[in-house]
Design a protein around this motif. Structure first.
Motif, short mmCIF file in Angstrom:
data_model
loop_
_atom_site.label_atom_id
_atom_site.label_comp_id
_atom_site.label_asym_id
_atom_site.label_seq_id
_atom_site.Cartn_x
_atom_site.Cartn_y
_atom_site.Cartn_z
N GLN A 69 0.80 -1.25 0.02
CA GLN A 69 -0.09 -0.05 -0.03
C GLN A 69 0.86 1.14 0.03
OE1 GLN A 69 -3.31 0.26 -0.64
NE2 GLN A 69 -3.02 2.29 -0.44
N LYS A 70 1.94 1.08 0.76
CA LYS A 70 2.86 2.42 0.95
C LYS A 70 3.61 2.47 -0.66
CE LYS A 70 4.10 2.39 5.84
NZ LYS A 70 5.22 2.11 6.71
N ARG A 71 3.64 1.44 -1.18
CA ARG A 71 4.31 1.33 -2.53
C ARG A 71 3.44 2.16 -3.56
NH1 ARG A 71 7.65 -3.37 -5.47
NH2 ARG A 71 9.27 -2.58 -3.83
N PHE A 72 2.30 1.75 -3.34
CA PHE A 72 1.18 2.16 -4.24
C PHE A 72 0.97 3.70 -4.23
CE2 PHE A 72 -1.67 -1.91 -4.93
CZ PHE A 72 -1.45 -1.47 -6.28
N GLU A 73 1.26 4.13 -2.91
CA GLU A 73 0.95 5.66 -2.79
C GLU A 73 2.07 6.42 -3.25
OE1 GLU A 73 0.44 5.78 1.31
OE2 GLU A 73 -1.79 4.61 1.31
N ILE A 209 8.84 4.16 -16.67
CA ILE A 209 9.25 3.34 -15.45
C ILE A 209 8.40 3.74 -14.33
CG2 ILE A 209 11.03 3.25 -13.55
CD1 ILE A 209 13.30 4.00 -15.71
N ALA A 210 7.73 4.93 -14.07
CA ALA A 210 6.76 5.13 -12.99
C ALA A 210 5.56 4.50 -13.34
CB ALA A 210 6.71 6.74 -13.07
N LEU A 211 4.90 4.27 -14.71
CA LEU A 211 3.73 3.52 -14.73
C LEU A 211 3.96 2.24 -14.49
CD1 LEU A 211 2.42 5.42 -18.14
CD2 LEU A 211 1.45 5.42 -15.65
N PHE A 212 5.19 1.72 -15.01
CA PHE A 212 5.58 0.21 -15.00
C PHE A 212 5.62 0.03 -13.36
CE2 PHE A 212 8.10 -3.52 -14.69
CZ PHE A 212 7.61 -4.30 -15.88
N LEU A 213 5.98 0.88 -12.54
CA LEU A 213 6.19 0.56 -11.13
C LEU A 213 4.68 0.40 -10.62
CD1 LEU A 213 7.40 0.51 -8.27
CD2 LEU A 213 7.06 2.80 -8.14
N GLY A 214 3.65 1.34 -11.17
CA GLY A 214 2.18 1.15 -10.47
C GLY A 214 1.77 -0.08 -11.03
N THR A 215 1.91 -0.61 -12.01
CA THR A 215 1.24 -1.77 -12.66
C THR A 215 2.09 -3.17 -12.17
OG1 THR A 215 2.72 -1.71 -14.72
CG2 THR A 215 0.60 -0.91 -14.75
N ALA A 216 3.36 -2.82 -11.86
CA ALA A 216 3.92 -4.20 -11.07
C ALA A 216 3.36 -4.07 -9.87
CB ALA A 216 5.44 -3.65 -11.16
N THR A 217 3.41 -3.08 -8.95
CA THR A 217 2.67 -3.06 -7.72
C THR A 217 1.13 -3.69 -7.73
OG1 THR A 217 4.10 -1.07 -7.02
CG2 THR A 217 1.99 -1.82 -5.59
#
Length: 245
Positions: A69-73, A209-217
């Motif tokens: 959840q913290k990573r999502f935020e 990369i930022a979008l990939f982080l969101g989808t990976a999370t």
């Protein structure tokens, strides 16, 4: 008279033998009952040990869900920053670090099960549906754990594709907050040389990369839910078997 004595002695001997045999059989029966009692106690202890490990897995999942959840935020903040018309390098870098630093690897606690198997005492668990359930549990959660690692490797690969930290703002953030070991003249010149805004050419790469982080999370969150379902299933089974005194 001699024949009568011999007959009496023979009957006496037979009686003694029968009594000894009966005594041995009784002793064996008592010993078997004691061994079965010990085995039942050991089996019960194993169920409770296994349950304790599963409860640790449950606690681990709870903690990981908080980190996710913290990573999502953090990832949302990262995306919002890069979506700006002129994203600032320092602000982007400061939102980058919390988004990528959280560890999210799940490792099931198999200490009790490994000990039972290595000691050769798996046979003491008479309910084979339990051992089958445990085997399936570890197979499934280890498979999900591999998926988490694969997810992380894909993310790391994206990060490593960055050719320079200059435009990502990492140096800017470092020299703003942590430059005590650098001479003042170097710090001032570095701050003057480093760009304040992320260039348009580099923005698309960081946006990706930022979008990939969101989808990976998001994918990580889905995997953790699958693991939690496995944990809850085996936990419910072992709770029925573990009768704590």
């Amino acid at each position: 008279m001699s024949e009568n004595r011999t007959g009496k002695y023979f009957k006496y001997a037979i009686g003694e033998i029968i009594l000894v045999v009966i005594g041995i059989l009784i002793a064996l029966q008592i010993n078997n009952l004691n061994e079965r009692h010990k085995a039942n106690i050991q089996e019960q202890e194993y169920y409770c040990m296994l349950l304790q490990n599963i409860e640790q897995d449950k606690a681990q999942i709870t903690q990981l869900k908080i980190l996710v959840q913290k990573r999502f935020e953090a990832s949302f903040e990262l995306i919002r920053e890069i979506q700006k018309e002129k994203p600032e390098t320092v602000l982007f870098a400061k939102k980058w670090f919390p988004a990528f630093q959280s560890s999210t690897t799940f490792k099931p606690d198999d200490a009790a099960y490994s000990d039972i198997k290595s000691s050769g005492n798996l046979k003491l668990i008479k309910d084979k549906t339990i051992t089958n359930a445990l085997n399936l549990y570890f197979k499934n959660v280890n498979g999900h754990s591999e998926a988490i690692l694969s997810n992380r490797k894909s993310l790391d690969s994206k990060i490593h594709s960055l050719q320079t930290y200059f435009e990502a703002g990492f140096y800017q953030a470092y020299f703003e907050d942590n430059n005590k070991n650098f001479p003042e003249d170097i710090v001032l010149k570095v701050k003057a040389d480093l760009p304040k805004y992320i260039s348009d050419n580099y923005k698309s790469k960081l946006y990706d990369i930022a979008l990939f982080l969101g989808t990976a999370t998001q994918r990580l969150s889905e995997i953790l839910l699958l693991i939690e379902k496995e944990v809850d299933t085996i936990k419910e089974i072992l709770e029925r078997k573990c009768k704590k005194q």
